[in-house]
Design a protein around this motif. Structure first.
Motif, PDB file in Angstrom:
ATOM      1  N   ASP A  59      42.930-105.685  -3.086  1.00  0.00           N
ATOM      2  CA  ASP A  59      41.808-104.771  -3.332  1.00  0.00           C
ATOM      3  C   ASP A  59      40.472-105.508  -3.214  1.00  0.00           C
ATOM      4  O   ASP A  59      39.478-104.945  -2.761  1.00  0.00           O
ATOM      5  N   ASN A 101      45.644-104.435  -7.609  1.00  0.00           N
ATOM      6  CA  ASN A 101      45.915-104.869  -8.982  1.00  0.00           C
ATOM      7  C   ASN A 101      44.668-104.837  -9.850  1.00  0.00           C
ATOM      8  O   ASN A 101      44.688-105.267 -11.001  1.00  0.00           O
ATOM      9  N   TYR A 136      42.202-106.631  -9.796  1.00  0.00           N
ATOM     10  CA  TYR A 136      41.717-107.989 -10.084  1.00  0.00           C
ATOM     11  C   TYR A 136      41.523-108.774  -8.797  1.00  0.00           C
ATOM     12  O   TYR A 136      42.178-108.511  -7.786  1.00  0.00           O
TER      13      TYR A 136
HETATM   14 MG   LIG Z   1      43.531-107.879  -6.225  1.00  0.00          MG
END
Ligand SMILES: [Mg+2]
Ligand SMILES: Cc1ncc(C[n+]2csc(CCOP(=O)(O)OP(=O)(O)O)c2C)c(N)n1
Lengths: 90, 562
Positions: free
Chosen positions: B437, B464, B466
Motif C-alpha cells: 500500500d 496492511n 503500514y
Molecule cells: Mg504496507
C-alpha cells in the motif's frame, strides 16, 4: 598492510574525464596523496595521441589498490591503468 | 542524407530495433516529439511522471532482454528520471535515457530548466554523454546502445541541447563502435576454468549461488547442465530467482536476510561456493565474517571490479556467465553428492517456508493463491517491502525473469510503472503487480498510463496499512515504537474506478480465490485491494549484523539483539 602505490592511467582526452576519475576516488573513499595530469602530446611519444596521462599516488593495502585500479578501468574513457613500483620497491 | 538532430534520434533508435519509448515531453524536448509522427512504427508510451518512464523502460528491459528506452525534457524532467536510472544501474539493467538540454549558447548560465544532467547522473550511469554537435549524435547513440547492452549492462544517458536537436547535418549510422577503453572480457581464462573444474570435482558439499548475471547472459541452460552433471544444489539471489527452475530437485531457494532457513544453512554448510553473476550484496551475505565459513569460493562475473570486492575469492573467473559455465561443464566429472543432498533435504523438511494458521487474511496466503491461480505462468512484478519478500518466498519461479523486482536500490514505487513496461514488452503474458500500500501510493498515477494504453496488468495491493517492512524493524529493534509507519490509504478500488479500471476489495479468506479468478477473467487491467493482517512479519530473518546461520525462524518480538 598499508604502503604507497603508484598508478598510471591513460585516459581519452575528452571533456569531463578527470571528473569521472575523481568521482570514483570520492565515492569509493580512496585517499589520494598526489595526482599529476599531463597531456600525452607533451610526452613526445607518438604512440600516445589524444590521451591524457594521470599519475596517482595512493596509500593503502594491496587489495584496496587492486580495487581502485579495477574501478578506474571500469570508466569507459579510461584506456589503461598500470601500477608501477613505488620508490624503495624492487 | 541531411537530417535534423531530432530525426537522427528516431532513425538511430530504429536502427537499434527499438520498438517502444517511455517518455514525457517538455519545452526543450519538443523537437524530438515534433518529429515522432514521421515514424509511425515507433510506439511512444506517455507516462504520468518521468520516474515511471525509467521504471517502465527498466521493466521492459528485464522482461524482454532488450534495451529499454526512456526520454524526458531538461531540468525537472531529467531529475525525475534519476531514481529510475539509479535503480537500473544497481540491478545492471540495459537502458538508454535520452534527455533534452537547454541550448548550447546558454549552458552554464542557470537558464530556465537547466540542470547539470550529466553531472548529476555521472555516478548512476554506466556512461553518459552531453552531445555538443549534431554531427556526433549518431555515433553517440550507437555507442550508448552498445555500452548499455554489452559487458555488464547498465543505463547510459544521452543529454542533447535543443539546438543540437534542431540543427540539420549529414546522417549515416555508424556500423562499428570505437571505444579503446571498453573491452569486456567474455571468455574465461582457460587455466582458471580448469582450476575451478578441479575444485568442483573434488568438493564434497558444493553449492551454486546464481545471480542476475545468469539471466542477463542467457546462461540458464549451461547453469542447469552444470548442476545436473555434478549433482550440485543451487540457490539464487533475489534477482537470480528463476534462472534455475525452483521446482527442480536441486533447487534450494534463496538465502539472505529473508531467505529460507534451509538456503542459509546450505550456504553455511557448503565446502565450495560457485558464485555466478552475482555480487555478494550485504542483504545476501549477512555478516561477511560469518559468510560461508567452511567454503572455498569460485566467483564468475563479467565485471572484474566485483571480484574480491566483498568476499575473498579462491578462484576468480572474469567472463560471460554463459561462456564460462559452458567451458566449466565440459570438465565436470559426473558424480553424486547424495550425502550432501540428503542433509539439505533434511534441513528443508525441518525448516519449511510455511504459512501460520490464522483466522484473518494473511499476505502469504494471498500470494500463494495468486501463484496457484496462474499455475506459475505469470510474470510477477513487485514493490519494495514485506510483500516483496513474501512474493519471492511464496511463489515457485521456474522461468527466467518471471520475478521482476528492485534489488540493489530497493525502490518503493517500482512495481506499477515496471509492470507497464513488462506488459508492453510481453503483451501475451499474464502480468501481476504485487504491490504494497505504501509502494503503490508512490507511483499510483501510472494507473493513468495503464488505462490510456489499455494494458491488462493485474494489480494486487497487499494492504496492511503500514510501511510494513520499516514497522517490522521498529517492532524488532526499536521496542515497537511505530513512528511514521502507520499509513492511511485512499479507497484503492475507487481510485482504480476513477481511471476506468475495475477492482474489488477483499477482506476475508473466502474472497481471495474468486477475486483472483475475476481479475484473470478480465481482458484489461484489474485491481484487488487485499486488506491483510496489519502486523504480520516476514520470517525467516537474519538480523542485521548476524551471520546467515543465525537465521531466526519464529517471531521473538523485542528480544532480538541488534
Ligand atoms: Mg504496507
Ligand atoms: C523510495 C523509498 N523510500 C523509502 C524506503 C524504505 N522502505 C523500505 S520498505 C518500506 C515500507 C514499504 O511499505 P509498503 O509498500 O506498504 O510494503 P509493506 O512492507 O507494507 O509490504 C520503506 C518505507 C524505500 N525502500 N524506498
Amino acid at each position: 598492510m598499508t604502503s604507497k602505490h603508484i598508478l598510471v592511467a591513460l585516459l581519452e582526452d575528452k571533456p569531463g574525464v578527470l571528473n569521472r576519475m575523481s568521482s570514483v576516488f570520492r565515492r569509493r573513499g580512496f585517499n589520494i596523496e598526489n595526482v599529476n595530469v599531463i597531456d600525452t602530446i607533451n610526452l613526445g611519444d607518438s604512440s600516445l595521441t589524444n590521451l591524457t596521462r594521470v599519475t596517482i599516488v595512493v596509500s593503502g593495502s594491496k587489495a584496496m589498490v587492486t580495487q581502485l585500479k579495477r574501478q578506474l578501468e571500469k570508466i569507459i574513457d579510461v584506456v589503461k591503468v598500470s601500477e608501477i613500483p613505488a620508490e624503495g620497491e624492487a | 542524407m541531411k537530417m535534423t538532430g531530432a530525426q537522427i534520434v528516431w532513425e538511430s533508435l530504429l536502427k537499434e530495433e527499438v520498438e517502444v519509448v517511455f517518455g514525457f515531453p517538455g519545452g526543450a524536448i519538443i523537437p524530438i516529439y515534433d518529429t515522432l509522427p514521421e515514424y509511425p512504427q515507433m510506439r511512444h508510451v506517455l507516462v504520468r511522471h518521468e520516474q515511471g518512464a525509467a521504471h517502465a523502460a527498466d521493466g521492459y528491459a528485464r522482461a524482454t532482454g532488450k534495451v529499454g528506452v526512456c526520454m524526458a525534457t531538461s531540468g525537472p524532467g531529467a531529475t525525475n528520471l534519476v531514481t529510475g536510472i539509479t535503480n537500473a544501474y544497481l540491478d545492471s539493467v540495459p537502458m538508454v535515457a535520452i534527455t533534452a538540454q537547454v541550448a548550447r549558447s546558454v549552458i552554464g548560465t542557470d537558464a530556465f530548466q537547466e540542470v547539470d544532467t550529466t553531472g548529476i547522473t555521472l555516478p548512476i550511469t554506466k556512461h553518459n554523454y552531453l552531445v555538443l554537435d549534431t554531427a556526433s549524435l549518431a555515433r553517440v547513440l550507437k555507442e550508448s546502445f552498445h555500452l548499455a547492452r554489452t559487458g555488464r549492462p547498465g543505463p547510459v544517458l544521452v543529454d542533447i541541447p535543443r539546438d543540437v536537436l534542431a540543427e540539420a547535418t549529414e546522417y549515416s549510422y555508424p556500423e562499428e563502435v570505437n571505444l579503446p577503453g571498453y573491452k569486456p572480457v567474455l571468455e574465461g581464462h582457460a587455466a582458471q576454468v580448469k582450476r575451478a573444474a578441479k575444485m568442483i570435482n573434488e568438493a564434497e558439499r558444493p553449492l551454486i549461488l546464481a545471480g542476475r548475471g545468469v539471466a542477463i547472459a542467457g546462461a540458464h541452460r549451461e547453469l542447469r547442465e552444470l548442476a545436473e552433471a555434478g549433482e550440485i544444489p543451487v540457490v539464487t539471489t533475489l534477482l537470480g530467482i528463476g534462472s534455475f527452475p525452483e521446482s527442480h530437485d536441486l533447487s534450494f531457494g534463496m538465502p539472505g536476510m529473508h531467505g529460507a532457513a534451509y538456503a542459509n544453512l546450505a550456504v553455511d554448510g557448503a565446502d565450495l561456493i560457485i558464485a555466478v553473476g552475482m555480487r555478494f550484496d550485504d542483504r545476501l551475505t549477512g555478516r561477511l565474517s560469518g559468510f560461508a565459513p567452511r567454503a572455498k569460493v569460485i566467483h564468475i562475473d563479467i565485471d572484474p571490479a566485483e571480484i574480491g570486492k566483498n568476499v575473498r575469492v579462491d578462484v576468480p573467473i572474469v567472463g560471460d556467465a554463459r561462456q564460462v559455465l559452458g567451458a566449466v561443464v565440459k570438465q565436470i566429472l559426473p558424480r553424486g553428492h547424495s550425502e550432501w543432498l540428503k542433509q539439505l533435504g533434511q534441513w528443508r523438511d525441518e525448516h519449511p517456508l510455511s504459512v501460520r494458521e490464522c483466522g484473518g487474511l494473511l499476505p502469504q496466503y494471498v500470494i500463494r493463491q495468486i501463484y496457484e491461480a496462474t499455475g506459475g505462468g505469470a510474470i510477477v512484478v513487485t514493490g519494495v517491502g514485506q510483500h516483496q519478500m513474501w512474493a519471492a518466498q511464496h511463489c515457485c519461479y521456474d522461468r527466467p525473469n518471471s520475478l521482476i523486482s528492485s534489488g540493489g536500490l530497493g525502490t518503493m514505487g517500482f512495481g506499477l510503472p515496471a509492470s507497464v513496461g513488462v506488459k508492453v514488452g510481453c503483451p501475451d503474458d499474464v502480468v501481476w503487480c504485487i504491490d504494497g500500500d505504501g509502494s503503490f501510493q508512490m507511483t499510483m498515477q501510472e494507473l493513468g498510463t495503464i488505462a490510456q494504453e489499455k494494458l491488462g496488468v493485474k494489480i494486487a495491493i497487499i494492504n496492511n496499512g503500514y510501511l510494513g517492512m520499516v514497522r517490522q524493524w521498529q517492532g524488532l529493534f526499536y521496542e515497537r515504537r511505530y513512528v511514521a509507519t502507520p499509513l492511511s490509504g485512499p479507497d484503492f478500488v475507487q481510485i482504480a474506478a476513477a481511471y476506468g479500471i475495475p477492482g474489488l476489495r477483499v477482506t476475508r479468506r473466502e474472497g481471495v480465490v474468486p477475486a483472483i479468478e475475476r481479475a484473470l477473467g478480465e481482458d484489461g487491467p484489474f485491481l484487488i485491494d487485499f486488506v491483510v493482517e496489519p502486523e504480520e512479519d516476514v520470517y525467516p530473518m537474519v538480523p542485521p549484523g548476524a551471520a546467515l546461520a543465525e537465521v531466526i525462524e519464529e517471531p521473538v518480538r523485542g528480544e532480538v539483539a541488534v
